[in-house]
Design a protein around this motif. Sequence first.
Motif, PDB file in Angstrom:
ATOM      1  N   LEU A 151       0.367  -0.823  -0.099  1.00  0.00           N
ATOM      2  CA  LEU A 151      -0.490  -0.100  -0.210  1.00  0.00           C
ATOM      3  C   LEU A 151       0.751   1.441   0.002  1.00  0.00           C
ATOM      4  O   LEU A 151       0.793   2.733  -0.590  1.00  0.00           O
ATOM      5  CB  LEU A 151      -0.461  -0.039   1.289  1.00  0.00           C
ATOM      6  N   ILE A 152       1.825   1.188   0.775  1.00  0.00           N
ATOM      7  CA  ILE A 152       3.095   2.290   0.999  1.00  0.00           C
ATOM      8  C   ILE A 152       3.357   2.552  -0.551  1.00  0.00           C
ATOM      9  O   ILE A 152       3.772   3.717  -1.083  1.00  0.00           O
ATOM     10  CB  ILE A 152       4.219   2.224   1.740  1.00  0.00           C
ATOM     11  N   LYS A 153       4.232   1.479  -1.045  1.00  0.00           N
ATOM     12  CA  LYS A 153       4.398   1.586  -2.657  1.00  0.00           C
ATOM     13  C   LYS A 153       3.549   2.342  -3.506  1.00  0.00           C
ATOM     14  O   LYS A 153       4.091   2.781  -4.181  1.00  0.00           O
ATOM     15  CB  LYS A 153       4.949   0.615  -3.193  1.00  0.00           C
ATOM     16  N   LEU A 154       2.087   1.609  -3.348  1.00  0.00           N
ATOM     17  CA  LEU A 154       0.724   2.088  -3.956  1.00  0.00           C
ATOM     18  C   LEU A 154       0.509   3.624  -4.030  1.00  0.00           C
ATOM     19  O   LEU A 154       0.829   4.472  -4.861  1.00  0.00           O
ATOM     20  CB  LEU A 154      -0.261   1.411  -4.899  1.00  0.00           C
ATOM     21  N   GLY A 155       0.674   3.937  -3.794  1.00  0.00           N
ATOM     22  CA  GLY A 155       0.087   6.069  -1.902  1.00  0.00           C
ATOM     23  C   GLY A 155       1.042   6.627  -2.907  1.00  0.00           C
ATOM     24  O   GLY A 155       1.342   7.603  -3.305  1.00  0.00           O
ATOM     25  N   GLU A 156       2.629   5.938  -2.512  1.00  0.00           N
ATOM     26  CA  GLU A 156       3.919   6.916  -2.945  1.00  0.00           C
ATOM     27  C   GLU A 156       4.028   6.735  -5.053  1.00  0.00           C
ATOM     28  O   GLU A 156       4.205   8.094  -5.469  1.00  0.00           O
ATOM     29  CB  GLU A 156       5.564   6.332  -3.356  1.00  0.00           C
ATOM     30  N   LEU A 157       3.317   6.391  -5.895  1.00  0.00           N
ATOM     31  CA  LEU A 157       2.973   6.327  -6.648  1.00  0.00           C
ATOM     32  C   LEU A 157       2.117   7.401  -7.693  1.00  0.00           C
ATOM     33  O   LEU A 157       2.341   8.307  -8.636  1.00  0.00           O
ATOM     34  CB  LEU A 157       2.909   4.933  -7.479  1.00  0.00           C
ATOM     35  N   VAL A 158       0.919   7.198  -6.194  1.00  0.00           N
ATOM     36  CA  VAL A 158      -0.316   7.788  -6.956  1.00  0.00           C
ATOM     37  C   VAL A 158      -0.054   9.532  -6.229  1.00  0.00           C
ATOM     38  O   VAL A 158      -0.643  10.380  -6.435  1.00  0.00           O
ATOM     39  CB  VAL A 158      -1.659   7.364  -5.576  1.00  0.00           C
ATOM     40  N   GLN A 159       1.012   9.447  -4.911  1.00  0.00           N
ATOM     41  CA  GLN A 159       1.086  10.868  -4.773  1.00  0.00           C
ATOM     42  C   GLN A 159       1.621  11.477  -5.608  1.00  0.00           C
ATOM     43  O   GLN A 159       1.955  12.272  -5.759  1.00  0.00           O
ATOM     44  CB  GLN A 159       2.084  10.990  -2.951  1.00  0.00           C
ATOM     45  N   GLU A 160       2.242  10.862  -6.745  1.00  0.00           N
ATOM     46  CA  GLU A 160       3.587  11.389  -7.174  1.00  0.00           C
ATOM     47  C   GLU A 160       2.988  12.130  -8.360  1.00  0.00           C
ATOM     48  O   GLU A 160       2.574  13.070  -8.688  1.00  0.00           O
ATOM     49  CB  GLU A 160       5.015  10.515  -7.686  1.00  0.00           C
ATOM     50  N   ARG A 161       1.697  11.258  -8.670  1.00  0.00           N
ATOM     51  CA  ARG A 161       0.699  11.815 -10.171  1.00  0.00           C
ATOM     52  C   ARG A 161       0.591  13.218  -9.388  1.00  0.00           C
ATOM     53  O   ARG A 161       0.321  14.239 -10.532  1.00  0.00           O
ATOM     54  CB  ARG A 161       0.411  10.963 -10.219  1.00  0.00           C
ATOM     55  N   ALA A 162      -0.580  12.759  -8.672  1.00  0.00           N
ATOM     56  CA  ALA A 162      -0.826  13.966  -8.155  1.00  0.00           C
ATOM     57  C   ALA A 162      -0.203  15.188  -7.521  1.00  0.00           C
ATOM     58  O   ALA A 162      -0.555  16.343  -7.976  1.00  0.00           O
ATOM     59  CB  ALA A 162      -1.566  13.602  -6.520  1.00  0.00           C
ATOM     60  N   GLN A 163       0.806  15.058  -7.146  1.00  0.00           N
ATOM     61  CA  GLN A 163       1.424  15.910  -6.907  1.00  0.00           C
ATOM     62  C   GLN A 163       1.993  16.944  -8.180  1.00  0.00           C
ATOM     63  O   GLN A 163       2.492  18.306  -8.203  1.00  0.00           O
ATOM     64  CB  GLN A 163       3.388  15.624  -6.252  1.00  0.00           C
ATOM     65  N   ARG A 164       3.007  16.490  -9.416  1.00  0.00           N
ATOM     66  CA  ARG A 164       2.678  16.597 -10.301  1.00  0.00           C
ATOM     67  C   ARG A 164       1.769  18.274 -11.024  1.00  0.00           C
ATOM     68  O   ARG A 164       1.748  18.896 -11.377  1.00  0.00           O
ATOM     69  CB  ARG A 164       3.375  15.944 -11.776  1.00  0.00           C
ATOM     70  N   PHE A 165       0.361  17.566 -10.652  1.00  0.00           N
ATOM     71  CA  PHE A 165      -0.866  18.220 -11.312  1.00  0.00           C
ATOM     72  C   PHE A 165      -1.411  19.147 -10.354  1.00  0.00           C
ATOM     73  O   PHE A 165      -1.950  19.847 -10.578  1.00  0.00           O
ATOM     74  CB  PHE A 165      -1.939  17.499 -11.247  1.00  0.00           C
ATOM     75  N   ARG A 166      -0.578  19.209  -9.028  1.00  0.00           N
ATOM     76  CA  ARG A 166      -0.656  20.223  -7.782  1.00  0.00           C
ATOM     77  C   ARG A 166      -0.154  21.473  -7.830  1.00  0.00           C
ATOM     78  O   ARG A 166      -0.515  22.568  -7.966  1.00  0.00           O
ATOM     79  CB  ARG A 166      -0.579  19.669  -6.522  1.00  0.00           C
ATOM     80  N   TYR A 167       1.279  21.135  -8.218  1.00  0.00           N
ATOM     81  CA  TYR A 167       2.631  22.402  -8.432  1.00  0.00           C
ATOM     82  C   TYR A 167       2.515  23.087  -9.787  1.00  0.00           C
ATOM     83  O   TYR A 167       2.546  24.430  -9.999  1.00  0.00           O
ATOM     84  CB  TYR A 167       3.757  21.969  -9.035  1.00  0.00           C
ATOM     85  N   LEU A 168       1.422  22.453 -11.204  1.00  0.00           N
ATOM     86  CA  LEU A 168       1.589  22.786 -12.109  1.00  0.00           C
ATOM     87  C   LEU A 168      -0.173  23.927 -12.328  1.00  0.00           C
ATOM     88  O   LEU A 168       0.000  24.877 -12.960  1.00  0.00           O
ATOM     89  CB  LEU A 168       0.706  21.728 -13.589  1.00  0.00           C
ATOM     90  N   TYR A 169      -0.929  23.474 -11.471  1.00  0.00           N
ATOM     91  CA  TYR A 169      -2.470  23.589 -11.411  1.00  0.00           C
ATOM     92  C   TYR A 169      -2.623  24.094 -10.068  1.00  0.00           C
ATOM     93  O   TYR A 169      -4.042  25.442  -9.622  1.00  0.00           O
ATOM     94  CB  TYR A 169      -3.337  22.891 -12.375  1.00  0.00           C
ATOM     95  N   TYR A 170      -2.724  24.156  -9.445  1.00  0.00           N
ATOM     96  CA  TYR A 170      -3.192  23.766  -7.744  1.00  0.00           C
ATOM     97  C   TYR A 170      -3.697  25.273  -7.181  1.00  0.00           C
ATOM     98  O   TYR A 170      -4.212  26.113  -6.630  1.00  0.00           O
ATOM     99  CB  TYR A 170      -3.226  22.809  -7.468  1.00  0.00           C
ATOM    100  N   ASP A 171      -2.191  25.990  -7.298  1.00  0.00           N
ATOM    101  CA  ASP A 171      -2.097  27.142  -6.692  1.00  0.00           C
ATOM    102  C   ASP A 171      -2.863  27.929  -7.865  1.00  0.00           C
ATOM    103  O   ASP A 171      -3.314  29.645  -7.266  1.00  0.00           O
ATOM    104  CB  ASP A 171      -0.665  27.634  -6.799  1.00  0.00           C
ATOM    105  N   LYS A 172      -2.969  28.377  -8.935  1.00  0.00           N
ATOM    106  CA  LYS A 172      -3.765  28.635  -9.769  1.00  0.00           C
ATOM    107  C   LYS A 172      -5.031  28.942  -8.799  1.00  0.00           C
ATOM    108  O   LYS A 172      -5.786  29.034  -9.605  1.00  0.00           O
ATOM    109  CB  LYS A 172      -3.344  28.645 -11.043  1.00  0.00           C
ATOM    110  N   LEU A 173      -5.556  27.287  -8.741  1.00  0.00           N
ATOM    111  CA  LEU A 173      -7.110  27.080  -8.570  1.00  0.00           C
ATOM    112  C   LEU A 173      -7.921  26.957  -7.523  1.00  0.00           C
ATOM    113  O   LEU A 173      -8.824  27.566  -7.167  1.00  0.00           O
ATOM    114  CB  LEU A 173      -7.474  25.879  -9.032  1.00  0.00           C
ATOM    115  N   GLY A 174      -6.796  27.067  -6.506  1.00  0.00           N
ATOM    116  CA  GLY A 174      -7.114  27.179  -4.708  1.00  0.00           C
ATOM    117  C   GLY A 174      -7.844  25.454  -4.265  1.00  0.00           C
ATOM    118  O   GLY A 174      -7.679  25.182  -4.329  1.00  0.00           O
TER     119      GLY A 174
END
Length: 223
Positions: A151-174
């Motif tokens: 579960l930890i390894k799967l979580g790391e993969l999912v978090q990485e994918r989410a992290q990329r999106f957040r850095y690109l868009y999340y600060d613009k969207l709130g």
Amino acid sequence: MINFDLQNHMPLRELVYEELKKQILTGKIAPGTRMMEVDLAEEMGVSRTPIREAIRKLEKEGLVIIEPRRGAYASSLSVKDMVDTLEVRENLEGFAAALAAERMSDDQINELLHLADDYADAVNANDPIRVLNMDEVFHNYIYKCSENDTLIKLGELVQERAQRFRYLYYDKLGRYQNMPLEHREIATSIASRNAQKAKELSEGHARRLKEFIIRAEDLISKI
């Protein structure tokens, strides 16, 4: 030239891989950017060999696309990519929170509550980079405390994918306003050893983010 940590005993190819991966995840290398081996080697102060090895490894992880006779490019990132990731994250984080509620020590619970406070402080300080970092730390800590290695390894993969999106868009969207409360509620339910409530709150947290991204799709397409 990048000054790699001389105290780090990782092989050079791994250091180069980690640096390129970080640049893609944080948006320093934007989606669609052509990754020229010669330019990257010069920028990082290394030969082309570790650059080439890193690019191939990143291709296997879906962060790089290699096109015959055209070269390597940082992969694109769409709203569908993020929704797909959050559909998986919803179930994984609910499961992780439930296990954490059953398995965390008192010291780990205190640390989780502290991390929830740190996240709230970052939001109150209007510090987007710290917000993104603390959000990742908070969720990864819950995965860690599930004590389930798969579960930890799967979580790391999912978090990485989410992290990329957040850095690109999340600060613009709130969507920072309610998240400190949601983190606190998740942490409190885990602290009270209520596995079912922790699961439901964690699933709801990811689901609301998914719904938010879907509603914001038109805005994201214009960014």
